[in-house]
Design an enzyme around this catalytic site. Structure first.
Site, PDB file in Angstrom:
ATOM      1  N   CYS A 267       0.926  -1.367   0.018  1.00  0.00           N
ATOM      2  CA  CYS A 267       0.085   0.101   0.116  1.00  0.00           C
ATOM      3  C   CYS A 267       0.823   1.261  -0.068  1.00  0.00           C
ATOM      4  O   CYS A 267       0.779   2.081  -0.994  1.00  0.00           O
ATOM      5  CB  CYS A 267      -1.147   0.134   1.274  1.00  0.00           C
ATOM      6  SG  CYS A 267      -2.047  -1.069   0.804  1.00  0.00           S
TER       7      CYS A 267
HETATM    8  N1  LIG Z   1      -3.512  -5.669   2.564  1.00  0.00           N
HETATM    9  C1  LIG Z   1      -3.906  -4.629   3.348  1.00  0.00           C
HETATM   10  O1  LIG Z   1      -3.671  -4.504   4.415  1.00  0.00           O
HETATM   11  C2  LIG Z   1      -4.613  -3.678   2.565  1.00  0.00           C
HETATM   12  C3  LIG Z   1      -5.018  -2.774   3.316  1.00  0.00           C
HETATM   13  C4  LIG Z   1      -5.758  -1.369   2.656  1.00  0.00           C
HETATM   14  C5  LIG Z   1      -6.085  -1.646   1.290  1.00  0.00           C
HETATM   15  N2  LIG Z   1      -5.586  -2.398   0.620  1.00  0.00           N
HETATM   16  C6  LIG Z   1      -5.970  -2.695  -0.935  1.00  0.00           C
HETATM   17  O2  LIG Z   1      -6.979  -3.750  -0.949  1.00  0.00           O
HETATM   18  C7  LIG Z   1      -6.966  -4.519  -2.207  1.00  0.00           C
HETATM   19  C8  LIG Z   1      -6.631  -5.890  -2.095  1.00  0.00           C
HETATM   20  O3  LIG Z   1      -5.514  -6.215  -1.494  1.00  0.00           O
HETATM   21  P1  LIG Z   1      -5.023  -7.474  -0.738  1.00  0.00           P
HETATM   22  O4  LIG Z   1      -4.054  -7.275   0.076  1.00  0.00           O
HETATM   23  O5  LIG Z   1      -6.280  -8.011  -0.316  1.00  0.00           O
HETATM   24  O6  LIG Z   1      -4.492  -8.381  -2.032  1.00  0.00           O
HETATM   25  P2  LIG Z   1      -4.091  -9.801  -2.035  1.00  0.00           P
HETATM   26  O7  LIG Z   1      -3.133 -10.032  -3.262  1.00  0.00           O
HETATM   27  O8  LIG Z   1      -3.957 -10.203  -0.675  1.00  0.00           O
HETATM   28  O9  LIG Z   1      -5.511 -10.554  -2.580  1.00  0.00           O
HETATM   29  C9  LIG Z   1      -6.338 -10.473  -3.665  1.00  0.00           C
HETATM   30  C10 LIG Z   1      -6.999 -11.707  -4.186  1.00  0.00           C
HETATM   31  O10 LIG Z   1      -7.748 -11.421  -5.324  1.00  0.00           O
HETATM   32  C11 LIG Z   1      -7.338 -12.409  -6.359  1.00  0.00           C
HETATM   33  N3  LIG Z   1      -7.804 -11.914  -7.666  1.00  0.00           N
HETATM   34  C12 LIG Z   1      -7.107 -11.159  -8.575  1.00  0.00           C
HETATM   35  N4  LIG Z   1      -7.853 -10.656  -9.374  1.00  0.00           N
HETATM   36  C13 LIG Z   1      -8.937 -11.494  -9.360  1.00  0.00           C
HETATM   37  C14 LIG Z   1     -10.317 -11.508 -10.274  1.00  0.00           C
HETATM   38  N5  LIG Z   1     -10.377 -10.800 -11.184  1.00  0.00           N
HETATM   39  N6  LIG Z   1     -11.274 -12.345  -9.724  1.00  0.00           N
HETATM   40  C15 LIG Z   1     -11.064 -13.036  -8.428  1.00  0.00           C
HETATM   41  N7  LIG Z   1      -9.914 -12.976  -7.659  1.00  0.00           N
HETATM   42  C16 LIG Z   1      -9.106 -12.241  -8.113  1.00  0.00           C
HETATM   43  C17 LIG Z   1      -5.982 -12.873  -6.067  1.00  0.00           C
HETATM   44  O11 LIG Z   1      -5.823 -14.299  -6.813  1.00  0.00           O
HETATM   45  C18 LIG Z   1      -5.813 -12.811  -4.664  1.00  0.00           C
HETATM   46  O12 LIG Z   1      -6.043 -13.796  -3.742  1.00  0.00           O
HETATM   47  C19 LIG Z   1      -5.583  -3.683  -2.880  1.00  0.00           C
HETATM   48  O13 LIG Z   1      -6.453  -2.756  -3.657  1.00  0.00           O
HETATM   49  C20 LIG Z   1      -5.056  -3.197  -1.846  1.00  0.00           C
HETATM   50  O14 LIG Z   1      -4.139  -1.929  -2.210  1.00  0.00           O
HETATM   51  C21 LIG Z   1      -4.863  -3.812   1.210  1.00  0.00           C
END
Ligand SMILES: NC(=O)c1ccc[n+]([C@@H]2O[C@H](COP(=O)([O-])OP(=O)(O)OC[C@H]3O[C@@H](n4cnc5c(N)ncnc54)[C@H](O)[C@@H]3O)[C@@H](O)[C@H]2O)c1
Length: 426
Positions: A267
């Site tokens: 992030c």
């Molecule tokens: N991890 C954090 O602490 C955090 C905090 C705030 C915001 N965010 C934001 O949240 C969003 C998600 O982050 P995350 O950390 O959960 O990501 P992540 O990589 O842990 O998980 C995302 C999941 O989505 C799946 N995916 C990708 N494309 C897909 C599709 N088209 N259809 C179905 N599944 C699909 C992937 O296989 C993966 O398992 C991002 O935009 C990130 O910037 C994350």
């Protein structure tokens, strides 16, 4: 509903909503949100195109205490049930050229659009650029002829989760909520109010999108500033942590940031690039944000330079152990982790770079190129000649580090100094 003064309270009166939720993307954000929605009584289906992620979620959910609603996970989009609410929680990384990669968001929107029933709500949870809700999501959802605000509803509620925080979980963090029209806002407000303690409606999707990016840009800029000033204070012989602690006694106008190896993760070093992309497009790119991104990227390199300078200018064949490799303490996540840049920088100079970290498994992808030390006393070929504190994991005996190697490099200013001068703040 708190009175924000932004909308008439009547615009946000609760209405009945369908009880089925689909969460797209079952990673760090989607999984806990799916669980929170089930705990609030929704029947939740998680969808992840990575079969391993869907299976891992389904396995984990079997062991959860019975939630009020059902929880299931699938990698098959054709197995998704009709749902009243769709949450998009897919990754928004940078591509190989450092530009925002929105392909997962577009694919997720297409999954929703193909299955969207009239009356359904789609909520963007992934962090995106300003304008994404109206400019990217809306056109995809309207492709089949349904109109946002009339036939279907659209909102954005960017995730603000803090992984590893002791009182973590989606329920307690106030949720920003923006929507293109009052009916979508009302629909989304009723949904989120069941899941979290506090929903903060804002005047437009762009306000919510920009607020999320501001939060992380603020952190990036201050982390980069702190790391640069840490160099200056160290060169002046002044302990940075004592300076910050002293400044933090001011009851207003100062928020403490502590020195480290630079911001990592998915992030803080990423989100400002999404803001910068749109700022550039609008002819208002921020040179300060660009400088902070560059300084943050340079920080591990500078630490490697300082290590090399202390070790006689050449690291070829030297055994250097990086202690702690995750992007933040106590969280088993290597995405964007600055200690990985350290390992690559050391190896690039010919050092025998190895790592030790009790938080991450021995076969973590991303670390395969570097030998794992079973303890901080061992490197391939003998005891480490130097240890660099990469991540101060909980439980590390920082006081005992000076006894483990002839040189201990500390980018955080956390390791107690020793009489023999083995500990070097970098
Ligand atoms: N991890 C954090 O602490 C955090 C905090 C705030 C915001 N965010 C934001 O949240 C969003 C998600 O982050 P995350 O950390 O959960 O990501 P992540 O990589 O842990 O998980 C995302 C999941 O989505 C799946 N995916 C990708 N494309 C897909 C599709 N088209 N259809 C179905 N599944 C699909 C992937 O296989 C993966 O398992 C991002 O935009 C990130 O910037 C994350």
């Amino acid at each position: 509903m708190p009175d924000t003064g932004l909308l008439p309270a009547t615009a946000l009166r609760p209405t009945a909503i369908a009880g089925r939720v689909v969460v797209i993307g079952l990673g760090y954000v989607g999984r806990p949100l799916a669980e929170a929605a089930a705990a609030a009584g929704f029947d939740v289906t998680g969808f992840d195109r990575d079969a391993g992620a869907a299976e891992a979620a389904a396995r984990g959910w079997k062991d959860l205490p019975q939630a009020a609603g059902a929880l299931a996970a699938t990698p098959d989009p054709d197995a998704l049930p009709p749902a009243g609410t769709w949450l998009i929680c897919v990754p928004t990384p940078l591509d190989a050229t450092g530009q925002p990669d929105l392909s997962a968001v577009v694919a997720a929107l297409e999954t929703c659009q193909a299955r969207l029933a009239p009356g359904a709500l789609v909520c963007l949870v992934s962090t995106c650029q300003p304008g994404a809700t109206n400019g990217l999501c809306r056109p995809v959802l309207e492709r089949g002829g349904l109109r946002v605000g009339q036939d279907v509803f659209l909102a954005v509620s960017p995730e603000r989760e803090n992984p590893g925080a002791p009182d973590g979980g989606p329920r307690r963090v106030p949720r920003l909520l923006g929507a293109p029209d009052p009916r979508s806002l009302e629909r989304a407000f009723v949904f989120w109010s069941r899941i979290v303690d506090s929903v903060v409606p804002v005047a437009s999707p762009e306000v919510a999108e920009c607020a999320k990016l501001l939060e992380n840009t603020y952190r990036l800029v201050n982390i980069a500033l702190m790391d640069e000033l840490h160099r200056a204070f160290t060169a002046l012989g002044v302990p940075t942590r004592e300076v910050v602690a002293a400044a933090a006694t001011k009851p207003f106008g100062f928020a403490p940031f502590w020195p480290g190896l630079g911001a990592g993760g998915h992030c803080i070093p990423v989100d400002p690039a999404y803001l910068q992309m749109e700022a550039c497009r609008a002819g208002a790119a921020s040179s300060l944000v660009a400088a902070a991104l560059a300084a943050n990227e340079a920080r591990p390199r500078r630490v490697v330079d300082a290590v090399a300078a202390t070790m006689g200018g050449c690291l070829a064949g030297r055994r250097v152990l990086v202690l702690g490799v995750t992007y933040k303490p106590g969280v088993a996540d290597l995405r964007g982790a600055a200690p990985l840049a350290l390992l690559h920088g050391l190896a690039g100079r010919g050092a025998t770079a190895c790592w030790h970290d009790p938080v991450i498994g021995p076969r973590a992808p991303g670390l395969a190129a570097f030998p794992r030390a079973a303890s901080p006393r061992e490197c391939p070929g003998g005891a480490p000649e130097a240890i660099i504190l990469g991540t101060p994991q909980p439980g590390f005996d920082l006081g005992g580090l000076a006894g483990l190697a002839p040189l201990v490099f500390d980018p955080f200013g956390l390791v107690p100094r020793d009489a023999a001068g083995r500990v070097r703040v970098v």
